[in-house]
Scaffold this active site. Structure first.
Site, PDB file in Angstrom:
ATOM      1  N   HIS A 239       0.850  -1.166  -0.205  1.00 42.23           N
ATOM      2  CA  HIS A 239       0.003  -0.183   0.131  1.00 42.23           C
ATOM      3  C   HIS A 239       0.904   1.261  -0.158  1.00 42.23           C
ATOM      4  CE1 HIS A 239      -3.736  -2.386   1.297  1.00 42.23           C
ATOM      5  NE2 HIS A 239      -2.947  -2.667   2.013  1.00 42.23           N
TER       6      HIS A 239
HETATM    7  O1  RIB Z   1      -5.202   0.437   4.336  1.00 44.52           O
HETATM    8  C1  RIB Z   1      -3.901   0.428   4.073  1.00 44.52           C
HETATM    9  C2  RIB Z   1      -3.079   1.416   5.093  1.00 44.52           C
HETATM   10  O2  RIB Z   1      -3.349   0.984   6.608  1.00 44.52           O
HETATM   11  C3  RIB Z   1      -1.472   1.125   5.185  1.00 44.52           C
HETATM   12  O3  RIB Z   1      -0.989   2.481   5.135  1.00 44.52           O
HETATM   13  C4  RIB Z   1      -1.258   0.461   6.155  1.00 44.52           C
HETATM   14  O4  RIB Z   1       0.112   0.549   6.559  1.00 44.52           O
HETATM   15  C5  RIB Z   1      -2.263   0.787   7.188  1.00 44.52           C
HETATM   16  O5  RIB Z   1      -1.881   2.017   7.703  1.00 44.52           O
END
Ligand code: RIB
Ligand code: CA
Length: 311
Positions: A239
């Site tokens: 992500h």
């Molecule tokens: O939904 C994904 C996000 O939420 C990413 O930034 C992960 O590190 C969590 O913080």
């Protein structure tokens, strides 16, 4: 090469750590600071993880501590379901640095660097947007000093913490609403692309073969992610690294300009990013939303960035 002045705002966590490694070894970035926020785990862990990682890899980039709580909601937001392990880095234990955190808050660090960069500073938030929103509220002139915010968060459709919300936005919906309304150019790197940014065992083996401390940290975290997947948890989704990648090379994705806001009051929809993709609601577009991912190009970029730790 003109380096891009950036601040990464993070809730270091497992995928944040891989994003930080990629950013540290990206020559396109002039990393001005890391700012920390509660999210994946409590602030003491997200801050400690960030400082330990950056110092372990030999970098002196300042790390400034930010918000321990969302703006209005009173619960410390953390995944709780062992998505990132008890302290946020899975099973990885980094040497504890004795170096201090920066002597300014996250808000004042963002403002200080924005003034220095004279309108060129870009922010890469990869956790809840609390620090960014507070910085905008405390220093309204930031709207004219931040060139762009490329954030990991939100989704046109669906969610990962609820069926309608992505974790970072859900972690502080009021902060997200302030950021969407601020008038600062925005790029949303949401689940529509990050759910496709999964690494596999071969990718992890290729990274491990780089054979540096940075590569070993990334590979150890990936091993934890595969173990997590094996017990029904999330895949090895990059992500946050994708947000860093898009800040450096927007061609990794296809994006479109939409009106986007955050639902704050819905009993079942708080944290939902409303993306006006239809004709019924046509607000003035305020955010580029990433819709398609060039996965091979992303993987090549990520591997290349980590491989620069050999230089
Ligand atoms: O939904 C994904 C996000 O939420 C990413 O930034 C992960 O590190 C969590 O913080
Ligand atoms: Ca994160």
């Amino acid at each position: 090469m003109n380096k891009k002045p950036v601040i990464i705002d993070c809730d270091t966590g497992t995928d944040d750590a891989i994003a930080i490694i990629a950013a540290l070894y990206s020559p396109e970035l002039d990393l001005r600071a890391f700012t920390t926020v509660a999210g994946n785990v409590e602030l003491e862990h997200t801050s400690r993880n960030t400082l330990n990682l950056v110092r372990y890899l030999g970098f002196d980039t300042k790390v400034a501590v930010g918000a321990a709580q969302p703006i209005l909601r009173r619960t410390i937001i953390h995944s709780g379901d062992n998505t990132h392990g008890d302290t946020g880095l899975g099973t990885l234990v980094l040497p504890k640095t004795d170096q201090p955190f920066y002597n300014q808050t996250a808000v004042e660090t963002i403002y200080e660097e924005a003034l220095k960069a004279d309108g060129e500073l870009e922010l890469i938030p990869i956790g809840p947007l609390t620090n960014i929103a507070q910085a905008i509220m405390v220093h309204p002139d930031l709207k004219n000093l931040i060139r762009r915010i490329v954030f990991m968060g939100g989704a046109k459709y669906g969610g990962n913490i609820t069926t309608t919300a992505e974790f970072n936005i859900w972690g502080d919906p009021e902060a997200a609403r302030i950021v969407f309304a601020a008038g600062i150019p925005l790029t949303m790197v949401g689940l529509d692309v990050t759910l496709k940014a999964a690494l596999n065992l071969q990718d992890a083996a290729d990274i491990r073969r780089i054979g540096t401390p940075a590569a070993d940290v990334a590979a150890d975290i990936l091993d934890f992610m595969f173990e997590r997947l094996g017990r029904g948890g999330e895949d090895a989704l990059m992500h946050d690294a994708l947000a860093v990648g898009v800040c450096i090379n927007p061609d990794l994705v296809k994006m479109k300009h939409y009106f986007v806001d955050c639902e704050c009051s819905g009993q079942y929809t708080a944290g939902h990013t409303f993306v006006a993709t239809n004709r019924i609601f046509q607000g003035e577009p305020n955010c580029f939303v990433c819709e398609e991912l060039d996965l091979p190009a992303f993987k090549a970029w990520l591997h290349g960035a980590i491989a620069r730790s050999k230089a």
